[in-house]
Motif scaffolding. Structure first.
Motif, PDB file in Angstrom:
ATOM      1  N   PHE A   1       6.553  -5.902 -11.703  1.00 59.53           N
ATOM      2  CA  PHE A   1       5.110  -5.793 -11.956  1.00 59.53           C
ATOM      3  C   PHE A   1       4.803  -6.207 -13.397  1.00 59.53           C
ATOM      4  O   PHE A   1       3.783  -6.824 -13.674  1.00 59.53           O
ATOM      5  N   LEU A   2       5.713  -5.836 -14.303  1.00 63.50           N
ATOM      6  CA  LEU A   2       5.491  -6.180 -15.716  1.00 63.50           C
ATOM      7  C   LEU A   2       5.468  -7.699 -15.909  1.00 63.50           C
ATOM      8  O   LEU A   2       4.703  -8.218 -16.710  1.00 63.50           O
TER       9      LEU A   2
ATOM     10  N   PRO B   1      -3.117   2.842  -9.290  1.00 66.52           N
ATOM     11  CA  PRO B   1      -3.156   3.817  -8.178  1.00 66.52           C
ATOM     12  C   PRO B   1      -2.477   3.314  -6.904  1.00 66.52           C
ATOM     13  O   PRO B   1      -2.164   4.094  -6.015  1.00 66.52           O
ATOM     14  N   ASP B   2      -2.245   1.975  -6.842  1.00 62.38           N
ATOM     15  CA  ASP B   2      -1.598   1.420  -5.644  1.00 62.38           C
ATOM     16  C   ASP B   2      -0.068   1.406  -5.773  1.00 62.38           C
ATOM     17  O   ASP B   2       0.620   0.756  -5.002  1.00 62.38           O
TER      18      ASP B   2
ATOM     19  N   ALA C   1       1.465 -12.376  -0.611  1.00 65.17           N
ATOM     20  CA  ALA C   1       0.448 -11.434  -1.074  1.00 65.17           C
ATOM     21  C   ALA C   1       1.084 -10.293  -1.845  1.00 65.17           C
ATOM     22  O   ALA C   1       2.270 -10.007  -1.703  1.00 65.17           O
ATOM     23  N   ARG C   2       0.290  -9.623  -2.655  1.00 61.81           N
ATOM     24  CA  ARG C   2       0.828  -8.607  -3.557  1.00 61.81           C
ATOM     25  C   ARG C   2       0.608  -7.197  -3.033  1.00 61.81           C
ATOM     26  O   ARG C   2       0.674  -6.247  -3.803  1.00 61.81           O
TER      27      ARG C   2
ATOM     28  N   ARG D   1       1.698  -4.577   0.340  1.00 63.49           N
ATOM     29  CA  ARG D   1       2.407  -4.357   1.612  1.00 63.49           C
ATOM     30  C   ARG D   1       2.159  -2.906   2.002  1.00 63.49           C
ATOM     31  O   ARG D   1       2.356  -2.002   1.187  1.00 63.49           O
ATOM     32  N   GLN D   2       1.814  -2.707   3.235  1.00 64.37           N
ATOM     33  CA  GLN D   2       1.607  -1.364   3.771  1.00 64.37           C
ATOM     34  C   GLN D   2       0.733  -0.505   2.835  1.00 64.37           C
ATOM     35  O   GLN D   2       1.045   0.642   2.541  1.00 64.37           O
ATOM     36  N   GLY D   3      -0.295  -1.122   2.293  1.00 67.17           N
ATOM     37  CA  GLY D   3      -1.256  -0.396   1.446  1.00 67.17           C
ATOM     38  C   GLY D   3      -0.800  -0.167   0.016  1.00 67.17           C
ATOM     39  O   GLY D   3      -1.486   0.489  -0.762  1.00 67.17           O
ATOM     40  N   CYS D   4       0.392  -0.655  -0.333  1.00 70.28           N
ATOM     41  CA  CYS D   4       0.913  -0.430  -1.688  1.00 70.28           C
ATOM     42  C   CYS D   4       1.141  -1.764  -2.380  1.00 70.28           C
ATOM     43  O   CYS D   4       1.370  -2.786  -1.735  1.00 70.28           O
TER      44      CYS D   4
END
Ligand SMILES: C/C=C(\C)C(=O)SCCNC(=O)CCNC(=O)[C@H](O)C(C)(C)COP(=O)(O)OP(=O)(O)OC[C@H]1O[C@@H](n2cnc3c(N)ncnc32)[C@H](O)[C@@H]1OP(=O)(O)O
Length: 715
Positions: free
Chosen positions: A490-491, A679-680, A542-543, A545-548
């Motif tokens: 993510f960084l 929050p995700d 996409a960034r 998966r399964q809401g996270c």
């Protein structure tokens, strides 16, 4: 205590008695002072011998007393009193003379060692230096280069090497106390002027500055931020450049800084943690002291890839009979050659003959019918492992333990392939399996306490530190690594480079940062796991998966064939496939820029603190979840796994110890802060146990188990 007796009429014998290693507790130190005084006052006594009971001379200062109020006489005056004695004092060294134990011996006028004894000054491994005058006496006795080596590494030497170095005067294969008594009588009455090491000049070195500069450079490189090795070099330099009394003052000053440092606390915690993990327990109540292991004499290893070969070597070196199975003839021959080479190199190092005869090689799985335990080490693929387990169930005799070397697959699912799931446990070795000290012993819900006890015992036999953990995705080590690696990714999305993230983590003390480590392990390993978990959706970078939040960066690299070192490129570029020298890759930098542009991400400046906190605290948070779920019995289990298996800097104790040092309130606050910003990302959401610990007044780490117990009882 120290017991004083008289033998042969004229020899005063002082026996140190403080099980298990005759450490120099306050009572022992006082006992030595009293006994020496008594012996010197008895006119019939011509000489003294100091020994330890139960074949162990002395394991050094009593580490259990560190951090408590000092009572009893300090070590230095005790050793000075011995050295100043007008009657010869001989150390009879059996078993061990370590740390203060060797310093005691150096205070004596003569040293006789049993041939099997081990000697050393391992204080550096506890974040200290040999501050009972060892840093001043040893260089005077054996010279600066040899003393620097022993003191900065803490390595143990054999009696033979100690004789060669001049640390001991004689080595015996017979009764050491008898030999020491005989020797003491033979030197009684002789002048002791040339026997008091503190009066020796330190052997001169023409290139003193160069020697110390090289030593300092070496320890700084190896120490990854540890301060004790540096202080050790400074103390030996004092011995080489100052008179003894001033050198002692310097030793004392350096020790004062080390003794109260967080690093010493961390290393001493780590010492006891490594021993505590042997006293394992399972949520069912099964424990190390109520579960009897079955002795394993003959074992089988199925699959002779890198891991299987290392496991075979480890078993054979420990003296077990091994049936090594690889179904493909060509691979079997290659493996045989590789294993023999590893055994030969290992034997050469140890000066023994290679145990080649302990292994029989076979391409037929039916040959494992008479073994006590099997370790399956085939490719990390559930379908393949299930097939092997079904075959093993058919060919093994009843009662054979079936173990799987997996880094994260479901042990219970595998156990369900056998009629006796209670005999199944995971044995997660770390590469190279014959070198790495860590073994995760993974119990499933149906593993019997005896199967766990047997795997733990086998780990001990082959020289591993084994940690018993419950069954879950990734077990303890890899499960905690997952949020750490996600944060690192993510960084990058947010603006960092792999070089910067790695630099921060390496400055913290990791041997390698997240990206260099991933390149070494192979990016395809994680890719396969993510594919199996349904996270890799081709053509859908996409960034979420399964809401996270999900970073597909690693997947995109793999799609380009960039698997890390083995393919010559990954997060870094390498001169050629297999090369170990990582270089920043301009291609990767533009790839990141394009990626950010494609996803509308604006690179921002990320600082050192953010990298460290997000990577480490998300990993620690997962550790708390693991404790909450009972997957690990205590924080020590997690810390040992991280120090021995994941290159967490030992002088920082382990992730859970580090959280305790930072302060749980601070860890909680920062996780809350980062979770609010992201929050995700569920792994940044502080877990209940962490909140409970903070709410219950942030107890120190040795009291966390009480809170954990309460949490479990409320479940
Ligand atoms: C200043 C500082 C000075 C002067 C010092 O001397 S610092 C201490 C220097 N000494 C050491 O670092 C030695 C530490 N011990 C070991 O390396 C090993 O324990 C051993 C080689 C001595 C024995 O190894 P092993 O046979 O495998 O057994 P364990 O390691 O399991 O130990 C058995 C139990 O003994 C306890 N122990 C060991 N050393 C000490 C010590 N110096 N003080 C107090 N207790 C010690 C160890 O914790 C084990 O007990 P449990 O934890 O299982 O209860």
């Amino acid at each position: 205590m120290a017991q004083y007796t008289r033998i042969s009429g004229s020899v005063g014998l002082i026996t140190l008695k403080n099980p298990p290693v005759n450490a120099l507790s306050a009572v022992v130190r006082q006992g030595i002072v009293d006994s020496v005084e008594r012996a010197l006052g008895e006119p019939e006594v011509k000489c003294l011998v100091i020994c330890g009971q139960s074949g162990k001379f002395c394991g050094g200062a009593d580490i259990r007393e560190f951090g408590k109020k000092m009572t009893g006489p300090p070590l230095i005056p005790v050793f000075h009193a011995i050295e100043a004695a007008a009657k010869p004092v001989v150390a009879a060294i059996e078993g061990i003379a370590l740390g203060g134990g060797l310093e005691l011996a150096l205070g004596c006028h003569y040293r006789i060692a049993h041939s099997k004894a081990k000697l050393g000054l391992p204080e550096v491994t506890l974040g200290l230096l040999p501050a009972a005058a060892g840093s001043q006496r040893l260089p005077r006795l054996i010279g600066v280069p040899a003393a620097l080596d022993l003191i900065t590494t803490g390595r143990h030497v054999t009696a033979a090497e100690a004789l060669q170095l001049g640390i001991v005067d004689q080595v015996t294969d017979h009764n050491t106390v008898d030999a020491a008594v005989k020797f003491a009588l033979s030197v009684a009455g002789q002048s002791l002027d040339a026997r008091r090491i503190s009066t020796f000049p330190c052997p001169r070195l023409s290139n003193l500055d160069a020697v110390f500069e090289a030593a300092m450079q070496k320890v700084r490189q190896a120490a990854r931020g540890a301060i004790a090795p540096v202080a050790c070099v400074q103390a030996v330099r004092a011995a080489a450049t100052l008179p003894y009394a001033q050198g002692l003052e310097r030793e004392k000053e350096l020790m004062a800084t080390l003794f109260t440092s967080g690093q010493a606390r961390a290393l001493q915690y780590s010492f006891f943690a490594q021993r505590a993990v042997g006293r394992w327990s399972m949520p069912s109540g099964a424990r190390w002291d109520t579960s009897k292991p079955k002795p394993i004499r003959k074992a089988a290893v199925i699959g002779l890839g890198t891991m299987g070969r290392g496991i075979t070597v480890g078993l054979a070196q420990a003296g077990l009979s091994v049936v090594a199975v690889e179904t493909q003839e060509k691979q079997l021959m290659e493996a045989k050659q590789a294993v023999s080479g590893m055994l030969e190199r290992g034997a050469k190092k140890r000066g023994v003959s290679p145990p080649l005869g302990n292994i029989s090689y076979s391409s037929n799985i039916k040959t494992v019918g008479d073994v006590d335990l099997v370790i399956e080490a085939v490719f990390e693929d559930m379908a393949l492992k299930k097939e092997v387990f079904q075959q093993l169930s058919a060919v093994c005799r009843p009662g054979t333990f079936l173990c799987t070397n997996t880094s994260g697959l479901d042990i219970d699912d595998l156990a369900s392939q056998t009629p006796n799931p209670e005999l199944v446990v995971g044995m997660h070795f770390f590469a190279p399996a014959h070198v790495m000290k860590l073994l995760e012993v993974v119990y499933g819900p149906r593993s019997s306490p005896q199967a766990v006890a047997t795997a733990m015992q086998l780990g001990k036999v082959i020289g591993k530190v084994s940690v018993a953990v419950g069954n879950c995705q990734g077990f303890v080590g890899n499960r905690m690594l997952s949020p750490y690696l996600s944060q690192a990714n993510f960084l990058l999305e947010e603006g960092a480079t792999p070089e910067f993230v790695d630099q921060v983590l390496e400055e913290f003390g990791f041997a390698m940062g997240a990206f260099r480590m991933s390149d070494l392990s192979g990016l395809d390993v994680g890719w396969r796991v993510r594919k199996a978990a349904g996270l890799v959706v081709p053509g859908k970078p996409a960034r979420m998966r399964q809401g996270c939040r999900y970073s597909p960066l690693g997947d995109l690299l793999c799609e380009q064939g960039r698997f890390g070192q083995k393919t010559g490129s990954g997060w870094y570029q390498y001169d050629k496939p297999g090369s170990r020298v990582a270089k920043p890759d301009p291609w990767l930098h533009s790839f990141l820029e394009e990626y950010r542009a494609r996803h509308g991400l604006v690179a921002r400046r990320i600082d050192h603190q953010e990298v460290l906190e997000r990577c480490l605290y998300s990993l620690i948070n997962e550790g708390f979840r693991i404790l909450e779920e009972g997957i690990a019995a205590g924080p020590e289990d997690i810390d040992v796994i991280y120090v021995l298996g994941y290159s967490w800097p030992r002088h920082r104790g382990g992730p859970m110890f580090y959280a305790d040092m930072v302060g749980l309130t601070r860890v909680l606050e920062r996780l809350e802060f980062y979770h609010q910003a992201h929050p995700d990302v569920p792994s940044l959401q502080p877990c209940n146990l962490l909140r409970k610990l903070v709410a219950s007044g942030t107890p120190p780490i040795h009291r966390w188990r009480e809170v954990i117990k309460k949490v479990h009882s409320q479940l």
